[in-house]
Design a protein around this motif. Structure first.
Motif, PDB file in Angstrom:
ATOM      1  N   ILE A   1       0.845  -1.227   0.233  1.00  0.00           N
ATOM      2  CA  ILE A   1      -0.088   0.024   0.032  1.00  0.00           C
ATOM      3  C   ILE A   1       0.986   1.245   0.071  1.00  0.00           C
ATOM      4  CG2 ILE A   1      -1.576   1.174   1.201  1.00  0.00           C
ATOM      5  CD1 ILE A   1      -2.570  -1.430   2.513  1.00  0.00           C
ATOM      6  N   GLN A   2       0.653   2.155  -1.048  1.00  0.00           N
ATOM      7  CA  GLN A   2       1.651   3.294  -1.132  1.00  0.00           C
ATOM      8  C   GLN A   2       0.634   4.622  -1.215  1.00  0.00           C
ATOM      9  OE1 GLN A   2       4.575   3.096  -4.334  1.00  0.00           O
ATOM     10  NE2 GLN A   2       5.067   0.870  -3.791  1.00  0.00           N
ATOM     11  N   PRO A   3       0.377   5.151   0.069  1.00  0.00           N
ATOM     12  CA  PRO A   3      -0.606   5.968   0.089  1.00  0.00           C
ATOM     13  C   PRO A   3       0.265   7.348  -0.200  1.00  0.00           C
ATOM     14  CG  PRO A   3       0.162   5.573   2.414  1.00  0.00           C
ATOM     15  CD  PRO A   3       0.779   4.609   1.327  1.00  0.00           C
ATOM     16  N   HIS A   4      -0.695   8.422  -0.874  1.00  0.00           N
ATOM     17  CA  HIS A   4      -0.387   9.454  -1.260  1.00  0.00           C
ATOM     18  C   HIS A   4      -1.192  10.667  -0.433  1.00  0.00           C
ATOM     19  CE1 HIS A   4       0.315   6.930  -4.964  1.00  0.00           C
ATOM     20  NE2 HIS A   4       1.557   7.728  -4.654  1.00  0.00           N
ATOM     21  N   PHE A   5      -0.758  12.054  -0.654  1.00  0.00           N
ATOM     22  CA  PHE A   5      -1.239  12.877   0.112  1.00  0.00           C
ATOM     23  C   PHE A   5      -2.776  13.150  -0.414  1.00  0.00           C
ATOM     24  CE2 PHE A   5      -0.189  15.537  -3.614  1.00  0.00           C
ATOM     25  CZ  PHE A   5      -1.037  16.448  -3.605  1.00  0.00           C
ATOM     26  N   TYR A   6      -3.014  12.819  -1.539  1.00  0.00           N
ATOM     27  CA  TYR A   6      -4.489  12.721  -2.277  1.00  0.00           C
ATOM     28  C   TYR A   6      -4.937  11.231  -2.228  1.00  0.00           C
ATOM     29  CZ  TYR A   6      -1.379  11.221  -6.056  1.00  0.00           C
ATOM     30  OH  TYR A   6      -0.581  10.569  -7.062  1.00  0.00           O
ATOM     31  N   LYS A   7      -6.249  11.042  -2.469  1.00  0.00           N
ATOM     32  CA  LYS A   7      -6.946   9.690  -2.427  1.00  0.00           C
ATOM     33  C   LYS A   7      -6.680   9.132  -3.871  1.00  0.00           C
ATOM     34  CE  LYS A   7     -11.069   7.206  -1.192  1.00  0.00           C
ATOM     35  NZ  LYS A   7     -10.367   5.971  -0.364  1.00  0.00           N
TER      36      LYS A   7
END
Length: 282
Positions: A212-218
């Protein structure tokens, strides 16, 4: 730990092999980078906006600083609501996916959003991709050579300084920093550079790597599915080796920057990058 004679010989042989491979790549490349120092106003520090989740905190706490300095955005940042608030002066796209995935609606939306930019922006892309960039009134295009150059230090330093290549570009932040150096910025700040992928990587009962590579946006479902598919058949050791290469590249950049009097500062809360000093944004 002291290196033995055999360790030194092995290290020399490895460097020699890397040097030979890099020279072949440099001799066969057909396009040259177009970034030169005159392309940027470097009197102020440049702030690079990587897409890690901590960028939300940075935007909330330091928006005036982000708006007062030239900024550089990357990848799918143009699809985020914050894009038109941040109004980045520079934008870097390196991954081939952005130039070849004509069936990806996220990529289509990215190019549409870039086409609607109503402030001066410089788009930085690999030299071999320039012919694929659509024309835009407010965007000019510069290029970098994203060829990985490794080997003896004189070769690395010469190649980096002349824009022939760069440390292995395992992610977009590496060519972004090298582009900033090529444009002549003497102070470069990193935000959103969490690189905390090791927190979210696991292996399921089917021996599939889940990352899982989350970003500042969804990310939407289409992009999440694309990333899952990308990792589907990659064994864990190859993924960990990719992480190692990225972190090693930052140390190579730090060494090269030091030879040119360039200050690179990591202003990302909780970042895993250990190559650059930490300090708040200017």
């Amino acid at each position: 730990m002291t290196k033995t004679a055999s360790d030194k010989i092995a290290s020399f042989a490895s460097r020699l092999g890397q040097t030979a491979k890099s020279i072949v790549k440099l001799l066969t490349q057909r396009r040259r980078a177009t970034i030169i120092k005159a392309d940027a106003d470097t009197s102020r520090p440049l702030i690079i906006l990587a897409n890690g989740p901590s960028l939300n905190q940075t935007i909330a706490e330091s928006l005036p600083s982000l708006q007062a300095h030239p900024t550089l955005a990357v990848n799918f940042a143009a699809n985020a609501p914050e894009f038109r608030t941040l109004r980045p002066r520079y934008y870097v796209l390196i991954d081939p996916h952005f130039f070849s995935a004509t069936d990806d609606p996220n990529v289509t939306r990215l190019w549409d959003n870039l086409a609607r930019v109503d402030w001066p922006m410089t788009l930085i892309v690999p030299a071999r991709r320039r012919r694929l960039i659509p024309a835009s009134v407010n965007i000019d295009t510069l290029t970098v050579n994203d060829i990985a150059v490794e080997g003896f230090l004189p070769l690395e330093n010469a190649a980096f300084a002349r824009g022939w290549g760069m440390p292995r570009p395992r992610n977009v932040l590496i060519p972004s920093i090298m582009a900033a150096i090529a444009m002549g910025f003497k102070e470069i700040y990193l935000t959103g550079a969490d690189h905390s992928w090791m927190k979210t990587i696991s292996v399921n009962d089917n021996n599939r790597v889940v990352s899982i590579q989350p970003h500042f946006y969804k990310d939407n479902d289409k992009e999440l599915a694309r990333v899952r598919t990308d990792y589907l058949h990659r064994p864990l050791h190859t993924i960990l080796d990719s992480f190692r290469i990225a972190f090693a590249s930052y140390h190579t950049i730090a060494r090269f920057a030091a030879t040119r009097g360039i200050r690179i500062v990591n202003s990302t809360p909780g970042s895993y990058i250990d190559a650059f000093p930490r300090a708040p944004l200017p």
